[in-house]
Design a protein around this motif. Sequence first.
Motif, mmCIF file in Angstrom:
data_model
loop_
_atom_site.group_PDB
_atom_site.id
_atom_site.type_symbol
_atom_site.label_atom_id
_atom_site.label_comp_id
_atom_site.label_asym_id
_atom_site.label_seq_id
_atom_site.Cartn_x
_atom_site.Cartn_y
_atom_site.Cartn_z
ATOM 1 N N GLN A 4 0.869 -1.215 -0.050
ATOM 2 C CA GLN A 4 -0.098 -0.116 -0.125
ATOM 3 C C GLN A 4 0.792 1.298 0.032
ATOM 4 O OE1 GLN A 4 -3.009 0.184 3.051
ATOM 5 N NE2 GLN A 4 -3.610 2.294 2.379
ATOM 6 N N PRO A 5 1.987 1.374 0.916
ATOM 7 C CA PRO A 5 2.783 2.542 0.729
ATOM 8 C C PRO A 5 3.444 3.021 -0.498
ATOM 9 C CG PRO A 5 3.157 1.367 2.727
ATOM 10 C CD PRO A 5 2.370 0.393 1.826
ATOM 11 N N GLN A 6 3.594 2.006 -1.380
ATOM 12 C CA GLN A 6 4.262 1.882 -2.710
ATOM 13 C C GLN A 6 3.188 2.579 -3.592
ATOM 14 O OE1 GLN A 6 6.120 -1.759 -2.633
ATOM 15 N NE2 GLN A 6 7.751 -0.774 -3.289
ATOM 16 N N TYR A 7 1.998 2.005 -3.401
ATOM 17 C CA TYR A 7 0.940 2.503 -4.673
ATOM 18 C C TYR A 7 0.439 3.789 -4.019
ATOM 19 C CZ TYR A 7 0.558 -2.417 -6.355
ATOM 20 O OH TYR A 7 1.146 -3.483 -6.928
ATOM 21 N N GLU A 8 0.513 4.058 -2.746
ATOM 22 C CA GLU A 8 -0.034 5.611 -2.331
ATOM 23 C C GLU A 8 1.060 6.600 -2.867
ATOM 24 O OE1 GLU A 8 -0.256 5.305 1.988
ATOM 25 O OE2 GLU A 8 -2.417 4.601 1.791
ATOM 26 N N GLU A 9 2.265 6.277 -2.867
ATOM 27 C CA GLU A 9 3.307 7.347 -3.504
ATOM 28 C C GLU A 9 3.149 7.193 -4.837
ATOM 29 O OE1 GLU A 9 6.355 9.639 -4.155
ATOM 30 O OE2 GLU A 9 5.190 9.319 -2.314
ATOM 31 N N LEU A 10 2.822 6.105 -5.650
ATOM 32 C CA LEU A 10 2.747 6.109 -7.109
ATOM 33 C C LEU A 10 1.398 6.869 -7.464
ATOM 34 C CD1 LEU A 10 3.362 4.896 -9.605
ATOM 35 C CD2 LEU A 10 1.962 2.976 -9.521
ATOM 36 N N MET A 11 0.314 6.964 -6.590
ATOM 37 C CA MET A 11 -0.819 7.714 -6.876
ATOM 38 C C MET A 11 -0.418 9.223 -6.625
ATOM 39 S SD MET A 11 -4.067 5.543 -5.136
ATOM 40 C CE MET A 11 -3.487 6.217 -3.447
ATOM 41 N N ARG A 12 0.310 9.565 -5.723
ATOM 42 C CA ARG A 12 0.975 10.851 -5.640
ATOM 43 C C ARG A 12 1.746 11.540 -6.611
ATOM 44 N NH1 ARG A 12 0.860 9.434 -0.180
ATOM 45 N NH2 ARG A 12 2.885 8.521 -0.217
ATOM 46 N N GLN A 13 2.378 10.577 -7.349
ATOM 47 C CA GLN A 13 3.260 10.971 -8.537
ATOM 48 C C GLN A 13 2.421 10.996 -9.724
ATOM 49 O OE1 GLN A 13 6.444 11.915 -8.371
ATOM 50 N NE2 GLN A 13 6.447 11.495 -6.185
ATOM 51 N N PHE A 14 1.484 10.227 -9.886
ATOM 52 C CA PHE A 14 0.552 10.325 -10.871
ATOM 53 C C PHE A 14 -0.129 11.729 -10.796
ATOM 54 C CE2 PHE A 14 -0.522 5.630 -11.481
ATOM 55 C CZ PHE A 14 0.508 5.322 -12.144
ATOM 56 N N SER A 15 -0.660 12.206 -9.680
ATOM 57 C CA SER A 15 -1.496 13.477 -9.526
ATOM 58 C C SER A 15 -0.356 14.554 -9.717
ATOM 59 C CB SER A 15 -1.845 13.525 -8.129
ATOM 60 O OG SER A 15 -2.374 14.771 -7.663
ATOM 61 N N ALA A 16 0.878 14.481 -9.328
ATOM 62 C CA ALA A 16 1.927 15.567 -9.508
ATOM 63 C C ALA A 16 2.394 15.500 -10.807
ATOM 64 C CB ALA A 16 3.326 15.194 -8.503
ATOM 65 N N PHE A 17 2.048 14.513 -11.944
ATOM 66 C CA PHE A 17 2.428 14.553 -13.051
ATOM 67 C C PHE A 17 1.667 15.325 -13.854
ATOM 68 C CE2 PHE A 17 3.256 13.110 -17.409
ATOM 69 C CZ PHE A 17 4.502 12.768 -17.480
ATOM 70 N N GLY A 18 0.438 15.852 -13.271
ATOM 71 C CA GLY A 18 -0.502 16.789 -14.153
ATOM 72 C C GLY A 18 0.368 18.311 -14.264
ATOM 73 N N ALA A 19 1.248 18.572 -13.299
ATOM 74 C CA ALA A 19 2.003 19.644 -13.467
ATOM 75 C C ALA A 19 2.994 19.516 -14.748
ATOM 76 C CB ALA A 19 2.967 19.958 -12.276
ATOM 77 N N VAL A 20 3.507 18.317 -14.854
ATOM 78 C CA VAL A 20 4.498 18.231 -16.090
ATOM 79 C C VAL A 20 3.635 18.225 -17.466
ATOM 80 C CG1 VAL A 20 5.801 16.501 -17.383
ATOM 81 C CG2 VAL A 20 6.032 16.695 -14.650
#
Length: 161
Positions: A4-20
């Motif tokens: 779960q912690p790895q998937y939560e971090e992955l979800m944060r990175q997906f969300s942050a990818f919007g800035a890219v």
Amino acid sequence: MAGQPQYEELMRQFSAFGAVKREMGRILPSDCPSGSAAVLTLLARHGDMRMSKLSELLAVDMSVTSRHAAHLAERGWIRRSPDPADKRGRILHLTPAGLARLDELSERTCRMLAERLSDWSDDEVAQLSRLMARLRASFDDGRAPAAPPVFEETTRTPATT
């Protein structure tokens, strides 16, 4: 399997990818927004196609696809012709001017990526490309979504940025 912690971090990175994606969208000329660029890219990649196929590839409603096509046709970047199999339908064709516009957009994007990733090695850029292609394939291969993993209750905040 990742936890779960790895998937939560992955979800944060997906969300942050919007800035890219927003940053990449800012380099597009005002007369060719991201939706128009996507249409040009798909026509270059897949060749001439019906509006319905383009709408499916874009994963948008036919009315949105129609607006994109009208915008591009007004600028001479695509040509719409009657579908010989169904005169009510339209086939979209990339014009030489559209291909030239797509080349310009590609050059802009490559230049920006080269600047932003200048401190990355060639291997790191290649690895990112491979992993992104693999991720996309995991969602595109038609697999039925697996049952969501069961995680224990947590007090963590939702993975948003």
